[in-house]
Motif scaffolding. Structure first.
Motif, PDB file in Angstrom:
ATOM      1  N   THR A   1       3.096   2.973   2.987  1.00  0.00           N
ATOM      2  CA  THR A   1       3.503   2.039   4.040  1.00  0.00           C
ATOM      3  C   THR A   1       4.846   1.415   3.645  1.00  0.00           C
ATOM      4  O   THR A   1       5.282   1.546   2.500  1.00  0.00           O
TER       5      THR A   1
ATOM      6  N   LYS B   1       0.868  -1.184   0.000  1.00  0.00           N
ATOM      7  CA  LYS B   1       0.000   0.000   0.000  1.00  0.00           C
ATOM      8  C   LYS B   1       0.901   1.229   0.000  1.00  0.00           C
ATOM      9  O   LYS B   1       1.769   1.351   0.877  1.00  0.00           O
TER      10      LYS B   1
ATOM     11  N   ASP C   1      -0.938  -5.605   2.511  1.00  0.00           N
ATOM     12  CA  ASP C   1      -2.100  -4.801   2.884  1.00  0.00           C
ATOM     13  C   ASP C   1      -3.407  -5.554   2.616  1.00  0.00           C
ATOM     14  O   ASP C   1      -3.535  -6.277   1.620  1.00  0.00           O
TER      15      ASP C   1
END
Ligand SMILES: [Zn+2]
Ligand SMILES: [Zn+2]
Length: 423
Positions: free
Chosen positions: A388, A385, A401
């Motif tokens: 992140t 993601k 994710d």
């Protein structure tokens, strides 16, 4: 006649569109449940051949979807069979369920705090290879396709496999054992699809490889046998540490000087053990390594070249050796024709720019065992993601994710529908 043809042109695309819409609606109905299961599996990881609770959850969910279920296949494996209303080919889908002896270090609210026994010791356990994503994607896909059973032109076999990471020592397991226990029979699948997380790729994208996608794995054990003596009296020894040093360097010349440089392979010695004290020349040294290849002929070839060097070097020094070369999973061969056939599905579902041809990896995957028997596609699912951080596969901070679950279900279920429609 013309009228019929024109009518067909209007009805067919309409039928297709209607079917894709139905599929999307089914995905929307089941996605929250699938993500919830992902979190539960992630928070409760289990080691290879010990996937008891995961298997229970898988079996009960499949039954709830009205899917015929077999349990305890190759220890904890679960197989679901969904027969469509209409006759047609059999498509197999595979997910692996096991986790790793790793302490998780991520910001996920459902982080694993579990421990389990591994090699006689209690160790932290985590889904650091994303098998929780694979399992929940396949469960979601099962729920979606069960909703579509009236339109399915064939049969879907859901394979939930234990021990992809390797069975504990002294045990059998994984894809090889699933096949031995008949997972590719009754009914025999015509093709098989599987996926694996790819932490470097953003959510919303998938990667496919034309041909071999993962390498064959071979394990190498070498024992160099010398003669023990006082560290100050080397003339009374045959020093296996010096011989082993030479062997390690010489093995690297197989890759760099003996093999065709355009053909990929890896030879790594990852362990070297010998001696107990600084002033004793030991009697033996153990070396352990891994050899990765894509070309099946190269496996035997490298084995012979390693042995030839070992024989020559040890005999030159008056030492002796033992060597064992184990053949693990073969290289994972993606079927090129099948991949070409299914690329339009990936492109339609995700957008052309999000279905990307990627290079192979030198990691191995026992999905290769199925791909040896039937045409297969094993594609990579982007799980990063944006914003992140994720470490690589098997890293403590590997982070897949939740949003990738939907991409997995959409691609898997559309692959099945399109394949059964003969597209
Ligand atoms: Zn792994
Ligand atoms: Zn894996």
């Amino acid at each position: 006649m013309y009228r019929i043809i024109i009518l067909l042109f209007i009805v067919l695309p309409y039928g297709l569109k209607a079917q894709h819409k139905k599929l999307d609606a089914a995905i929307a109905r089941h996605i929250d449940e699938a993500v919830e299961m992902r979190e539960t599996i992630h928070a409760n990881p289990e080691l290879s051949n010990r996937e008891f609770e995961t298997a229970k959850m898988v079996a009960s969910y499949l039954k709830k979807c009205g899917i015929e279920v077999q349990t305890q296949v190759a220890h904890t494996g679960v197989v679901g069979i969904l027969k469509g209303k209409k006759d047609g080919p059999v498509v197999a889908l595979r997910a692996d369920m096991d986790a790793l002896p790793i302490k998780e270090d991520t910001d996920l609210p459902f982080i694993s705090t579990k421990k389990a026994k591994y090699n006689g010791k209690m160790v932290p356990v985590a889904h650091a290879c994303g098998h929780d994503i694979h399992t929940s994607v396949l469960l979601g896909t099962a729920a979606v396709l069960a909703d579509m059973r009236n339109e399915l032109k064939g049969t879907v076999k859901f394979i939930f496999q234990p021990a992809e990471e390797g069975a504990p020592s002294g045990e059998n397991g994984g894809a090889k054992m699933m096949i031995q226990e008949g997972v590719l029979e009754h009914p025999k699948p015509d093709v098989i699809f599987g996926l694996h997380t790819l932490p470097e790729m953003e959510v919303g994208k998938i990667g496919y490889v034309m041909g071999p996608g993962f390498a064959a794995v071979n394990s190498l054990n070498i024992k160099i046998k010398g003669l023990q003596a006082h560290g100050a009296r080397p003339h009374q020894s045959v020093d296996p540490i010096v011989v082993a040093s030479e062997v390690v360097l010489a093995l690297q010349t197989i890759r760099s000087r003996q093999l065709n440089p355009t053909e990929a392979s890896v030879i790594t010695i990852g362990m070297i053990h010998g001696g107990v004290r600084r002033n004793i020349i030991p009697g033996e040294v153990d070396l352990k390594g891994t050899v990765r290849t894509y070309n099946p002929d190269l496996r035997k070839d490298i084995e012979h070249r390693i042995e030839r060097l070992l024989k020559g070097i040890t005999s030159a020094y008056g030492a002796d050796y033992e060597m064992k070369f184990y053949y693990g999973s073969p290289a994972l061969q993606n079927d090129i024709e099948l991949t070409k056939q299914m690329i339009p599905t990936f492109e339609r579902v995700l957008g052309e720019e999000n279905a990307i041809e990627i290079p192979p990896t030198t990691a191995s995957e026992d999905f290769a065992r199925y791909a040896e028997k039937i045409p297969a596609i094993f594609y990579r699912l982007g799980t990063l993601k944006p914003g992140t951080v994720s470490g690589g596969l098997h890293a403590t901070n590997f982070r897949a994710d939740n949003s990738s679950v939907e991409v997995g279900i959409r691609t898997m279920s559309n692959l099945v529908m399109d394949y059964l429609e003969g597209r």
